[in-house]
Design a protein around this motif. Structure first.
Motif, PDB file in Angstrom:
ATOM      1  N   UNK A 165      62.132  48.885  63.279  1.00  0.00           N
ATOM      2  CA  UNK A 165      62.119  48.228  64.586  1.00  0.00           C
ATOM      3  C   UNK A 165      62.169  49.283  65.676  1.00  0.00           C
ATOM      4  N   UNK A 166      61.682  48.911  66.825  1.00  0.00           N
ATOM      5  CA  UNK A 166      61.748  49.753  68.014  1.00  0.00           C
ATOM      6  C   UNK A 166      62.289  48.916  69.155  1.00  0.00           C
ATOM      7  N   UNK A 167      63.000  49.559  70.047  1.00  0.00           N
ATOM      8  CA  UNK A 167      63.456  48.884  71.261  1.00  0.00           C
ATOM      9  C   UNK A 167      62.967  49.673  72.465  1.00  0.00           C
ATOM     10  N   UNK A 168      62.745  48.947  73.553  1.00  0.00           N
ATOM     11  CA  UNK A 168      62.230  49.554  74.782  1.00  0.00           C
ATOM     12  C   UNK A 168      63.174  49.257  75.939  1.00  0.00           C
ATOM     13  N   UNK A 169      63.423  50.269  76.751  1.00  0.00           N
ATOM     14  CA  UNK A 169      64.119  50.064  78.011  1.00  0.00           C
ATOM     15  C   UNK A 169      63.042  49.735  79.042  1.00  0.00           C
ATOM     16  N   UNK A 170      63.182  48.578  79.649  1.00  0.00           N
ATOM     17  CA  UNK A 170      62.190  48.087  80.590  1.00  0.00           C
ATOM     18  C   UNK A 170      62.739  48.096  82.016  1.00  0.00           C
ATOM     19  N   UNK A 171      61.894  48.446  82.971  1.00  0.00           N
ATOM     20  CA  UNK A 171      62.185  48.250  84.392  1.00  0.00           C
ATOM     21  C   UNK A 171      61.063  47.365  84.904  1.00  0.00           C
ATOM     22  N   UNK A 172      61.448  46.163  85.278  1.00  0.00           N
ATOM     23  CA  UNK A 172      60.491  45.112  85.617  1.00  0.00           C
ATOM     24  C   UNK A 172      59.570  44.928  84.403  1.00  0.00           C
ATOM     25  N   UNK A 173      58.306  45.242  84.499  1.00  0.00           N
ATOM     26  CA  UNK A 173      57.409  45.073  83.350  1.00  0.00           C
ATOM     27  C   UNK A 173      56.921  46.399  82.782  1.00  0.00           C
ATOM     28  N   UNK A 174      57.603  47.502  83.105  1.00  0.00           N
ATOM     29  CA  UNK A 174      57.178  48.825  82.657  1.00  0.00           C
ATOM     30  C   UNK A 174      58.124  49.395  81.606  1.00  0.00           C
TER      31      UNK A 174
ATOM     32  N   UNK B  59      69.748  56.492  91.736  1.00  0.00           N
ATOM     33  CA  UNK B  59      69.575  57.046  90.400  1.00  0.00           C
ATOM     34  C   UNK B  59      70.668  56.479  89.501  1.00  0.00           C
ATOM     35  N   UNK B  60      70.242  55.917  88.359  1.00  0.00           N
ATOM     36  CA  UNK B  60      71.147  55.289  87.402  1.00  0.00           C
ATOM     37  C   UNK B  60      70.945  55.920  86.029  1.00  0.00           C
ATOM     38  N   UNK B  61      72.005  55.896  85.236  1.00  0.00           N
ATOM     39  CA  UNK B  61      71.932  56.315  83.834  1.00  0.00           C
ATOM     40  C   UNK B  61      72.059  55.063  82.978  1.00  0.00           C
ATOM     41  N   UNK B  62      71.054  54.825  82.142  1.00  0.00           N
ATOM     42  CA  UNK B  62      71.055  53.671  81.237  1.00  0.00           C
ATOM     43  C   UNK B  62      71.141  54.179  79.808  1.00  0.00           C
ATOM     44  N   UNK B  63      72.005  53.552  79.020  1.00  0.00           N
ATOM     45  CA  UNK B  63      72.049  53.888  77.595  1.00  0.00           C
ATOM     46  C   UNK B  63      72.191  52.596  76.807  1.00  0.00           C
TER      47      UNK B  63
ATOM     48  N   UNK C 181      61.876  54.439  74.795  1.00  0.00           N
ATOM     49  CA  UNK C 181      61.750  53.702  73.539  1.00  0.00           C
ATOM     50  C   UNK C 181      62.518  54.425  72.432  1.00  0.00           C
ATOM     51  N   UNK C 182      63.061  53.649  71.495  1.00  0.00           N
ATOM     52  CA  UNK C 182      63.716  54.178  70.292  1.00  0.00           C
ATOM     53  C   UNK C 182      63.015  53.545  69.086  1.00  0.00           C
ATOM     54  N   UNK C 183      62.686  54.374  68.093  1.00  0.00           N
ATOM     55  CA  UNK C 183      62.126  53.884  66.836  1.00  0.00           C
ATOM     56  C   UNK C 183      63.141  54.141  65.728  1.00  0.00           C
TER      57      UNK C 183
ATOM     58  N   UNK D 133      71.542  54.012  62.965  1.00  0.00           N
ATOM     59  CA  UNK D 133      71.623  53.591  64.357  1.00  0.00           C
ATOM     60  C   UNK D 133      70.991  54.650  65.241  1.00  0.00           C
ATOM     61  N   UNK D 134      70.590  54.225  66.416  1.00  0.00           N
ATOM     62  CA  UNK D 134      69.998  55.122  67.393  1.00  0.00           C
ATOM     63  C   UNK D 134      70.483  54.764  68.774  1.00  0.00           C
ATOM     64  N   UNK D 135      70.514  55.757  69.639  1.00  0.00           N
ATOM     65  CA  UNK D 135      70.937  55.560  71.020  1.00  0.00           C
ATOM     66  C   UNK D 135      69.899  56.170  71.947  1.00  0.00           C
ATOM     67  N   UNK D 136      69.535  55.438  72.963  1.00  0.00           N
ATOM     68  CA  UNK D 136      68.620  55.942  73.983  1.00  0.00           C
ATOM     69  C   UNK D 136      69.366  56.147  75.291  1.00  0.00           C
ATOM     70  N   UNK D 137      68.967  57.163  76.014  1.00  0.00           N
ATOM     71  CA  UNK D 137      69.547  57.446  77.329  1.00  0.00           C
ATOM     72  C   UNK D 137      68.389  57.746  78.279  1.00  0.00           C
ATOM     73  N   UNK D 138      68.403  57.122  79.434  1.00  0.00           N
ATOM     74  CA  UNK D 138      67.366  57.363  80.433  1.00  0.00           C
ATOM     75  C   UNK D 138      68.019  57.471  81.806  1.00  0.00           C
ATOM     76  N   UNK D 139      67.626  58.481  82.555  1.00  0.00           N
ATOM     77  CA  UNK D 139      68.073  58.665  83.933  1.00  0.00           C
ATOM     78  C   UNK D 139      66.881  58.305  84.813  1.00  0.00           C
ATOM     79  N   UNK D 140      67.038  57.245  85.592  1.00  0.00           N
ATOM     80  CA  UNK D 140      65.908  56.701  86.345  1.00  0.00           C
ATOM     81  C   UNK D 140      66.280  56.396  87.792  1.00  0.00           C
TER      82      UNK D 140
END
Length: 107
Positions: free
Chosen positions: A58-67, A43-47, A71-73, A83-90
């Motif tokens: 603009x929007x940005x996407x956090x990708x794992x392989x091709x998935x 389990x990792x935390x990505x920001x 997303x941040x809009x 500015x915007x910040x995204x955080x995902x625990x995966x």
């Protein structure tokens, strides 16, 4: 990032390369490509953060392989920087590629 992405290069699926790296324990992040290659399953935390200016959307996407995993809009008003910040625990697996790209949705 050490510089802005020129608007002409801020196209769909453009991988954002964060070339200023403060912490890279295990050397999983590759600043030449913008890809984090998972060194060990778990389990990792990505920001990630990005900013936008002067009526751009603009929007940005956090990708794992091709998935797309997150997303941040952002849509800024005239003369305004936001500015915007995204955080995902995966849970990711060893060898997975994790990266942030510009989304086709927010153009």
């Amino acid at each position: 990032m050490s510089s802005n992405i020129p608007l002409a290069e801020a196209t769909s699926n453009h991988v954002m390369v964060f070339d200023l790296v403060k912490t890279n324990a295990g050397n999983g992040y590759h600043p030449s490509t913008g890809v984090f290659i998972v060194p060990k399953s778990g389990i990792y935390v990505f920001s990630w953060s990005f900013r936008n200016s002067d009526r751009h959307y603009h929007s940005t996407e956090l990708m794992v392989n091709n998935s797309v995993e997150s997303i941040i809009h952002l849509h800024s008003a005239a003369g305004i920087w936001i500015s915007g910040t995204g955080v995902a625990v995966l849970h990711v697996n060893k060898g997975d590629d994790v990266y942030v790209r510009i989304s086709a949705l927010g153009h």
